[in-house]
Design an enzyme around this catalytic site. Structure first.
Site, PDB file in Angstrom:
ATOM      1  N   LYS A  53      30.460 -50.092  36.718  1.00 24.23           N
ATOM      2  CA  LYS A  53      30.566 -49.127  37.811  1.00 24.23           C
ATOM      3  C   LYS A  53      29.639 -47.941  37.581  1.00 24.23           C
ATOM      4  O   LYS A  53      28.990 -47.444  38.491  1.00 24.23           O
ATOM      5  CB  LYS A  53      32.013 -48.659  37.954  1.00 24.23           C
ATOM      6  CG  LYS A  53      32.242 -47.834  39.200  1.00 24.23           C
ATOM      7  CD  LYS A  53      33.721 -47.554  39.402  1.00 24.23           C
ATOM      8  CE  LYS A  53      33.923 -46.737  40.640  1.00 24.23           C
ATOM      9  NZ  LYS A  53      34.416 -47.472  41.769  1.00 24.23           N
ATOM     10  N   LEU A  82      19.796 -46.251  43.827  1.00 27.16           N
ATOM     11  CA  LEU A  82      18.442 -45.906  43.414  1.00 27.16           C
ATOM     12  C   LEU A  82      18.368 -46.012  41.896  1.00 27.16           C
ATOM     13  O   LEU A  82      19.216 -45.453  41.192  1.00 27.16           O
ATOM     14  CB  LEU A  82      18.113 -44.481  43.874  1.00 27.16           C
ATOM     15  CG  LEU A  82      16.689 -43.997  43.640  1.00 27.16           C
ATOM     16  CD1 LEU A  82      15.699 -44.857  44.424  1.00 27.16           C
ATOM     17  CD2 LEU A  82      16.558 -42.543  44.078  1.00 27.16           C
ATOM     18  N   ASN A  98      11.823 -55.719  45.254  1.00 23.50           N
ATOM     19  CA  ASN A  98      12.923 -55.454  46.184  1.00 23.50           C
ATOM     20  C   ASN A  98      12.566 -56.012  47.553  1.00 23.50           C
ATOM     21  O   ASN A  98      11.393 -56.169  47.894  1.00 23.50           O
ATOM     22  CB  ASN A  98      13.169 -53.940  46.280  1.00 23.50           C
ATOM     23  CG  ASN A  98      14.423 -53.598  47.069  1.00 23.50           C
ATOM     24  OD1 ASN A  98      15.387 -54.334  47.070  1.00 23.50           O
ATOM     25  ND2 ASN A  98      14.396 -52.462  47.748  1.00 23.50           N
ATOM     26  N   HIS A 100      13.358 -55.275  51.705  1.00 24.41           N
ATOM     27  CA  HIS A 100      13.840 -54.208  52.578  1.00 24.41           C
ATOM     28  C   HIS A 100      13.708 -54.643  54.036  1.00 24.41           C
ATOM     29  O   HIS A 100      12.668 -55.181  54.434  1.00 24.41           O
ATOM     30  CB  HIS A 100      13.025 -52.930  52.331  1.00 24.41           C
ATOM     31  CG  HIS A 100      13.558 -51.753  53.075  1.00 24.41           C
ATOM     32  ND1 HIS A 100      14.728 -51.111  52.716  1.00 24.41           N
ATOM     33  CD2 HIS A 100      13.105 -51.116  54.178  1.00 24.41           C
ATOM     34  CE1 HIS A 100      14.948 -50.115  53.563  1.00 24.41           C
ATOM     35  NE2 HIS A 100      13.987 -50.106  54.457  1.00 24.41           N
TER      36      HIS A 100
END
Length: 181
Positions: A53, A82, A98, A100
């Site tokens: 977490k 981020l 990544n 997007h």
């Protein structure tokens, strides 16, 4: 495909599933969300999965796992945090990718699909990019553009974009891995 990649995710894991289905070897999956459905996908595919977490702890442990598993590429697949500048800078350039749901540099960050609809954009798309310290600011690897239809809602457009993501992301990952052999 015998390349070691790792996947960071926060959610349902649809891109992880597409990557697995394309035959790309995933060495481990990590998440900041212990309830992420993507962790179940990893478990069902017999892929080691980890969850923390605390994001700083996650980054610290993922760096150890990258070395342990000899990872060649770190793939963000719906990872909704981020990454810290320390984490990004501790890895080689062009090591993290990544996906997007927009044509970057437009509509960076969260709610990109809503941003495009609210902006009455004529087109949007999917961008695969390298990760740097910024928000969706790394160099673009590939993009695929689609027209926004008059009747597109956020949900409809999201579904259309995810179809593209699942194909484009896996194909791009394969290309990067082949190029880096």
């Amino acid at each position: 495909m015998i390349h070691n990649i790792a996947v960071l995710l926060s959610g349902n894991g649809s891109n992880l599933k597409a990557i697995i289905d394309k035959g790309i070897k995933v060495s481990f999956v990590a998440s900041n969300n212990s309830k992420a459905l993507g962790l179940k996908i990893a478990k069902n595919a017999n892929i080691p999965s980890y969850s923390w977490k605390n994001v700083l702890e996650l980054e610290k442990e993922v760096l150890k796992l990258i070395i342990e598993y000899d990872i060649k590429l770190l793939v963000l697949a719906g990872y909704m945090r981020l990454l810290s500048q320390n984490f990004v800078n501790s890895l080689p350039s062009k090591f993290i990718v990544n996906v997007h749901p927009s044509l970057l540099p437009k509509y960076k960050g969260m709610n990109a699909i809503k941003q495009a609809i609210d902006d009455c954009a004529e087109y949007t798309g999917v961008t695969i990019h390298y990760v740097d310290e910024g928000i969706d600011s790394g160099s673009i690897i590939k993009q695929n553009m689609i027209k926004i239809n008059e009747n597109d809602t956020e949900e409809i457009l999201k579904d259309r974009l995810q179809e593209i993501e699942h194909r484009l992301y896996s194909d791009t990952i394969k290309s990067i891995l082949i190029k880096n052999q």
